[in-house]
Write an enzyme that holds these catalytic residues in place. Structure first.
Site, PDB file in Angstrom:
ATOM      1  N   PRO A   1       0.797  -1.232   0.000  1.00 47.29           N
ATOM      2  CA  PRO A   1       0.000   0.000   0.000  1.00 47.29           C
ATOM      3  C   PRO A   1       0.826   1.276   0.000  1.00 47.29           C
ATOM      4  CG  PRO A   1      -0.990  -1.617   1.462  1.00 47.29           C
ATOM      5  CD  PRO A   1       0.325  -2.198   1.009  1.00 47.29           C
ATOM      6  N   CYS A   2       0.339   2.244  -0.759  1.00 50.71           N
ATOM      7  CA  CYS A   2       1.049   3.507  -0.946  1.00 50.71           C
ATOM      8  C   CYS A   2       0.716   4.611   0.068  1.00 50.71           C
ATOM      9  CB  CYS A   2       0.762   4.061  -2.352  1.00 50.71           C
ATOM     10  SG  CYS A   2       1.242   2.970  -3.697  1.00 50.71           S
ATOM     11  N   PRO A   3      -0.514   4.662   0.640  1.00 47.79           N
ATOM     12  CA  PRO A   3      -0.878   5.795   1.495  1.00 47.79           C
ATOM     13  C   PRO A   3       0.095   6.124   2.616  1.00 47.79           C
ATOM     14  CG  PRO A   3      -2.839   4.527   0.970  1.00 47.79           C
ATOM     15  CD  PRO A   3      -1.669   3.751   0.426  1.00 47.79           C
TER      16      PRO A   3
END
Length: 412
Positions: free
Chosen positions: A77-79
């Site tokens: 995941p990037c967030p």
């Protein structure tokens, strides 16, 4: 296991998977949280084993079952690192980067490939990056970070991605980051055939106006509304190319549409901009918003292909070997980590080549967001000691478990 099997975690809808397959890797397993993305993977590759659920849940899969796999890959995941977000890093329940690195100790793959957003390359995460490099070195791997742009590999959008590749020393000497293939086509060149598919007479004129590459496609998350083409700045860039970015169309413009019509993109068009094409064929399942998110959150297949080929060449010891160098991302972190006791500011400033006390305090503050940091003050003397990495690496008592369950419905 076959010679070049890959286990892919946080596989999404298959962008990285397709590129790696084209590079010669065979999927032993793909693990993905999103049900719609899993359905897309199964629809395109019925022979693949797809495990649906939280990648860190032992009931979903057991990394030990895949010990000795050729490649462990994923787009975690990037967030936690996104410039558009809060950059919580190790304190974000969605952060799986450190956990993924820790699986190297369990699986002992021949190579590791992880990709994420450009934000992870920023000074904010220098200590985080250094910790990852040091951990992989401890495990016997040579690791490198690099920022690659999708537009350098024929993909008609900006889309910078920050990648980590780690290999065993005997293979690492033959690993070279892929070279750019030349300028990408424009949005107009890429989409003109799709724009005129239903007879729109303005497609050729529109294509001439859409004479740039696209801004980065943003898939978004479940906590946001329906599909659109990104934040305000991106919408302005799309408007300059004659695209209505406030949503995604069900179909291209028809023959009845005015010549000067400002069209929206369809999911098929967005997929084309992400790098799917006749060379990289793929079908997406689910409703329109879900399909758009699957496409928008993906790793462009041509970039994954280029990286996969580079890793495969390293396995085969092709090309000229190179000297291996230790890359340093944060000398302040290393100065703190190398000492079992408290360290004076003067020693830290000398080790990290920092001349300004305010700059030392700023960088100490950045480190303290991802690591426990002890500060001892005796009179006018202050000393620092680096504690534990806060990231989730599989601890049974980590707060990630409760936070993940609490926010499960909006994590994508």
């Amino acid at each position: 296991m076959t010679q070049h099997e890959v286990v892919e975690i946080c596989a999404g809808a298959g962008g990285q998977a397709l590129g790696l397959e084209k590079a010669g890797f065979e999927h032993a397993l793909a693990v993905e949280l999103d049900e719609n993305a899993c359905n897309t993977l199964r629809a395109n590759r019925s022979s693949w084993k797809v495990a649906e659920g939280d990648v860190a849940d032992p009931s979903v899969w057991d990394p030990a079952d895949y010990r000795g796999v050729a490649l462990l890959a994923g787009g975690v995941p990037c967030p936690p690192f996104s410039i558009a977000g809060k950059q919580l890093g190790a304190n974000d329940e969605r952060d799986l980067f450190a956990w993924a690195v820790e699986q190297v100790a369990v699986m002992r793959p021949r190579a590791l490939l992880l990709e994420n957003v450009r934000g992870l390359s920023m000074p904010r995460f220098a200590g985080y990056r250094q910790h990852v490099l040091d951990r992989l070195t401890q495990l016997g791997y040579v690791a490198e970070w690099a920022l690659l742009h999708a537009s350098d590999f024929g993909v008609p959008q900006l889309r910078p991605r920050f990648l980590l590749v780690a290999l065993r020393p005997e293979d690492a000497r033959y690993f070279h980051w892929p070279e750019p293939v030349g300028p990408p086509p424009t949005v107009g060149e890429t989409l003109v055939d799709l724009m005129q598919a239903d007879g729109w007479r303005g497609a050729d004129a529109w294509a001439k106006k859409a004479n740039k590459i696209a801004p980065t496609i943003v898939g978004g998350s479940k906590k946001h509304g329906g599909a659109d083409l990104g934040p305000t700045r991106a919408k302005r860039a799309w408007a300059e190319m004659g695209v209505d970015a406030l949503g995604v169309a069900d179909a291209p413009p028809t023959a009845d549409a005015p010549v000067d019509h400002v069209p929206k993109l369809t999911c098929e068009m967005v997929a084309r901009i992400q790098g799917w094409s006749a060379e990289y064929p793929w079908e997406f399942t689910g409703r329109k918003t879900s399909r758009y998110r699957q496409i928008g959150n993906a790793f462009p297949p041509p970039v994954a292909h280029a990286i996969g080929v580079a890793i495969m060449r390293a396995f085969q010891h092709e090309g000229r070997p190179r000297e291996l160098e230790n890359t340093e991302h944060d000398p302040l972190y290393k100065a703190l980590r190398s000492s079992a006791d408290f360290v004076t500011p003067e020693r830290l400033m000398k080790s990290a080549d920092i001349s300004d006390v305010a700059e030392l305090e700023r960088r100490i503050g950045l480190l303290s967001r991802d690591f426990d940091l002890e500060i001892k003050t005796e009179g006018s003397k202050t000393r620092y000691k680096l504690g534990q990495f806060r990231a989730f690496i599989g601890q049974d008592d980590h707060e990630r478990h409760d936070l993940f369950l609490q926010h499960r419905a909006r994590i994508s």
